[in-house]
Design an enzyme around this catalytic site. Structure first.
Site, PDB file in Angstrom:
ATOM      1  N   SER A 123       1.358   7.011   5.605  1.00 41.79           N
ATOM      2  CA  SER A 123       1.777   7.761   6.798  1.00 41.79           C
ATOM      3  C   SER A 123       0.601   8.382   7.541  1.00 41.79           C
ATOM      4  CB  SER A 123       2.788   8.847   6.424  1.00 41.79           C
ATOM      5  OG  SER A 123       2.218   9.796   5.544  1.00 41.79           O
ATOM      6  N   SER A 124      -0.557   8.514   6.873  1.00 41.39           N
ATOM      7  CA  SER A 124      -1.718   9.130   7.519  1.00 41.39           C
ATOM      8  C   SER A 124      -2.974   8.787   6.732  1.00 41.39           C
ATOM      9  CB  SER A 124      -1.554  10.660   7.603  1.00 41.39           C
ATOM     10  OG  SER A 124      -1.523  11.227   6.301  1.00 41.39           O
ATOM     11  N   GLY A 125      -4.113   9.195   7.280  1.00 39.36           N
ATOM     12  CA  GLY A 125      -5.373   9.161   6.554  1.00 39.36           C
ATOM     13  C   GLY A 125      -5.809   7.792   6.061  1.00 39.36           C
ATOM     14  N   ILE A 126      -6.334   7.757   4.839  1.00 42.21           N
ATOM     15  CA  ILE A 126      -6.879   6.526   4.271  1.00 42.21           C
ATOM     16  C   ILE A 126      -5.807   5.451   4.178  1.00 42.21           C
ATOM     17  CG2 ILE A 126      -7.919   5.485   2.226  1.00 42.21           C
ATOM     18  CD1 ILE A 126      -9.282   8.143   1.651  1.00 42.21           C
ATOM     19  N   GLY A 178       1.519   5.442   0.372  1.00 45.34           N
ATOM     20  CA  GLY A 178       0.969   6.597   1.073  1.00 45.34           C
ATOM     21  C   GLY A 178       0.298   6.247   2.384  1.00 45.34           C
ATOM     22  N   TYR A 221      -5.602  18.538  -9.861  1.00 45.23           N
ATOM     23  CA  TYR A 221      -5.930  17.330  -9.100  1.00 45.23           C
ATOM     24  C   TYR A 221      -6.979  16.505  -9.830  1.00 45.23           C
ATOM     25  CZ  TYR A 221      -7.490  14.398  -5.196  1.00 45.23           C
ATOM     26  OH  TYR A 221      -7.832  13.329  -4.408  1.00 45.23           O
ATOM     27  N   ILE A 233       0.859  -1.189   0.000  1.00 45.78           N
ATOM     28  CA  ILE A 233       0.000   0.000   0.000  1.00 45.78           C
ATOM     29  C   ILE A 233       0.887   1.229   0.000  1.00 45.78           C
ATOM     30  CG2 ILE A 233      -1.871   1.214   1.183  1.00 45.78           C
ATOM     31  CD1 ILE A 233      -2.560  -1.398   2.617  1.00 45.78           C
TER      32      ILE A 233
END
Length: 281
Positions: A13-16, A11, A154, A9
């Site tokens: 380090s935080s969040g989803i 990304g 984005y 996975i």
């Protein structure tokens, strides 16, 4: 080496991404939780310990815009576990602004992280996923279906990711690899905080767009005040990871389903997939 299924996975380090890493480990998967800045691993490792899954979570460095970093991480995973059963593309970065006020370098940077990073990581992982008859799960956004003001870069990147994955899915299926995109709406995470927006400076530089930008910022703050938690948004990722045959397209909430329904009558992507599969048979 382990006989457990292994997922990488990006990304986390935080969040989803963090919530997905913990969820995958709780579901029994050996979880390779990657991030660009290893100095941010402490929060994830603490959550893994608190959820009694630290033995299933490995943190590795992976920068999705650096092909050498991607290759090195995958080489380590295969050397240590012999296989890779799933990839979750989650790493991303927001970019707020309209094109007249944004530089091309800023626009390109958003595309590099949000689109080309997904392409590069998926390309590198596919030989291993093909060998394992695995799957690719990519976190896009409702902004990959509905264009949103002051999110041109984005949304352009997320639209590109959706087109890339929708095109790849029938081809990957011929070699046993399932492809799914997961579309969150607003999520209460550090993603927004990490923007580090200087709102007064943005408004001062916005010129004739300042009134519209001010309205957009106010609306965005309100929407994130009533957002899903990262764990709620990550739950469909785990369902796609562990389910028998996940659909191509999944929204993470009823709000997200209602929102993308403005342009998507085919919510789970099955009609498009049924059509394009005939092109490769």
């Amino acid at each position: 080496m382990t006989s457990e299924k292994t997922v990488l996975i990006t990304g986390t380090s935080s969040g989803i991404g963090l919530a997905a890493a913990i969820g995958a480990a709780r579901a029994g998967w050996t979880t390779i939780a990657t991030m660009r800045d290893m100095g941010k691993a402490e929060v994830l490792l603490k959550a893994a310990t608190e959820n009694d899954v630290a033995h299933r979570v490995q943190v590795k460095r992976l920068d999705v815009v650096d092909p050498e970093s991607i290759a090195a991480c995958l080489d380590e995973v295969i050397a240590e576990h012999s296989h890779l059963d799933a990839l979750v593309n989650n790493a991303g970065a927001a970019q707020v602004g309209t094109i007249e006020q944004s530089s091309l370098d800023e626009f390109r940077a958003a595309m590099e992280v949000n689109f080309f990073g997904v392409v590069a990581t998926t390309r590198a992982a596919l030989p291993h996923l093909r060998a394992a008859q695995g799957r690719v799960i990519t976190v896009t956004s409702v902004g990959g279906v509905v264009g949103q003001p002051f999110n041109e870069a984005y949304c352009a990147a997320k639209f590109a990711v959706e087109g890339f994955m929708e095109s790849l899915a029938p081809v990957a299926a011929t070699v046993g690899v399932d492809v799914t995109v997961v579309e969150p709406g607003a999520v209460a995470s550090e993603f927004v905080a990490n923007l580090s927006l200087d709102v007064p400076a943005l408004l001062a530089a916005a010129g004739p767009y300042a009134p519209a930008l001010q309205a957009y910022i106010a609306r965005t703050r309100d929407s994130f005040g009533n957002a899903q938690t990262p764990a709620e948004a990550a739950a469909p990722i785990i369902d796609a990871l562990t389910g028998d045959r996940p659909p191509f397209r999944i929204q993470t909430s009823q709000w997200a389903r209602d929102f993308v329904a403005t342009t998507l009558a085919d919510l789970d992507g099955s009609a498009v997939q049924d059509l394009t599969r005939t092109w490769v048979r």
